[in-house]
Design a protein around this motif. Sequence first.
Motif, PDB file in Angstrom:
ATOM      1  N   SER A  88       0.783  -0.813  -0.174  1.00  0.00           N
ATOM      2  CA  SER A  88      -0.047   0.278  -0.058  1.00  0.00           C
ATOM      3  C   SER A  88       1.019   1.185   0.601  1.00  0.00           C
ATOM      4  CB  SER A  88      -0.559   0.091   1.219  1.00  0.00           C
ATOM      5  OG  SER A  88      -1.895   0.680   0.981  1.00  0.00           O
ATOM      6  N   HIS A  89       0.597   2.503  -0.838  1.00  0.00           N
ATOM      7  CA  HIS A  89       1.264   3.338  -1.041  1.00  0.00           C
ATOM      8  C   HIS A  89       0.244   4.484  -0.667  1.00  0.00           C
ATOM      9  CE1 HIS A  89       4.024   5.850  -3.729  1.00  0.00           C
ATOM     10  NE2 HIS A  89       3.376   7.002  -3.338  1.00  0.00           N
ATOM     11  N   VAL A  90       0.653   5.223   0.038  1.00  0.00           N
ATOM     12  CA  VAL A  90       0.527   6.495   0.810  1.00  0.00           C
ATOM     13  C   VAL A  90       1.558   7.519   0.512  1.00  0.00           C
ATOM     14  CG1 VAL A  90       0.206   7.512   3.100  1.00  0.00           C
ATOM     15  CG2 VAL A  90      -0.034   5.261   3.163  1.00  0.00           C
ATOM     16  N   HIS A  91       0.331   9.210  -0.318  1.00  0.00           N
ATOM     17  CA  HIS A  91       1.450  10.664  -0.360  1.00  0.00           C
ATOM     18  C   HIS A  91       1.345  11.172   0.551  1.00  0.00           C
ATOM     19  CE1 HIS A  91       1.339   9.001  -4.539  1.00  0.00           C
ATOM     20  NE2 HIS A  91       0.031   8.824  -4.498  1.00  0.00           N
ATOM     21  N   LEU A  92       2.294  11.191   1.575  1.00  0.00           N
ATOM     22  CA  LEU A  92       2.733  11.900   3.266  1.00  0.00           C
ATOM     23  C   LEU A  92       1.775  13.571   3.386  1.00  0.00           C
ATOM     24  CD1 LEU A  92       5.206   9.505   4.787  1.00  0.00           C
ATOM     25  CD2 LEU A  92       2.649   9.708   4.771  1.00  0.00           C
ATOM     26  N   ARG A  96       7.021  13.319   0.160  1.00  0.00           N
ATOM     27  CA  ARG A  96       7.730  11.687   0.757  1.00  0.00           C
ATOM     28  C   ARG A  96       6.349  11.086   0.504  1.00  0.00           C
ATOM     29  NH1 ARG A  96      10.688  15.915   3.755  1.00  0.00           N
ATOM     30  NH2 ARG A  96       9.278  16.956   4.314  1.00  0.00           N
ATOM     31  N   CYS A  97       6.569   9.603   0.346  1.00  0.00           N
ATOM     32  CA  CYS A  97       5.933   8.857   0.623  1.00  0.00           C
ATOM     33  C   CYS A  97       6.191   7.583   1.661  1.00  0.00           C
ATOM     34  CB  CYS A  97       5.735   8.488  -1.211  1.00  0.00           C
ATOM     35  SG  CYS A  97       5.510   9.360  -2.099  1.00  0.00           S
ATOM     36  N   ALA A  98       5.327   6.984   1.366  1.00  0.00           N
ATOM     37  CA  ALA A  98       5.610   5.241   2.216  1.00  0.00           C
ATOM     38  C   ALA A  98       4.630   4.186   1.691  1.00  0.00           C
ATOM     39  CB  ALA A  98       4.602   5.522   4.133  1.00  0.00           C
TER      40      ALA A  98
HETATM   41 NI    NI Z   1       3.540   8.833  -3.273  1.00  0.00          NI
END
Ligand code: NI
Length: 138
Positions: A88-92, A96-98
């Motif tokens: 799973s990808h999160v745009h912080l 930055r991403c996680a």
């Molecule tokens: Ni992202």
Amino acid sequence: MPDLVRVSLAIDKPLLARLERIMAASGYTNRSEFIRDVVREQMVQRDWQEDREALATITVLFKHDQRGLCDKLTDLQHHHHKEILFTSHVHLDEERCAEVLVLRGRPSRLSHIADELKKQKGVLHAALSVSSTGRRIP
Ligand code: NI
């Protein structure tokens, strides 16, 4: 609940006091439940030491504008598709991403995958969290 067996054990006072403090700090009010969880934790640790199939998550924090990094992370995940069950990808924020990966496989493989992700340029942090498939835990 499976059959419960009552046991008594001998433990010296200072160690018991320490156990009670650790229990309280961890939020346990039931000594039996605490001991059961300590044993389960030991079982998970043994599975990892003995390289038996396990479950893990890896959290990867990175800067998405690092040249080539997103492609590299995707390539690595395709390469390890047998172990990676879910990503799973999160745009912080703007930069930055996680990504959170759930993996299943031999601990040596899962640790290797975490190390590979961690060493990529632009990866700010990567953490491996170890767990179990639960098949051997009563
Ligand atoms: Ni992202």
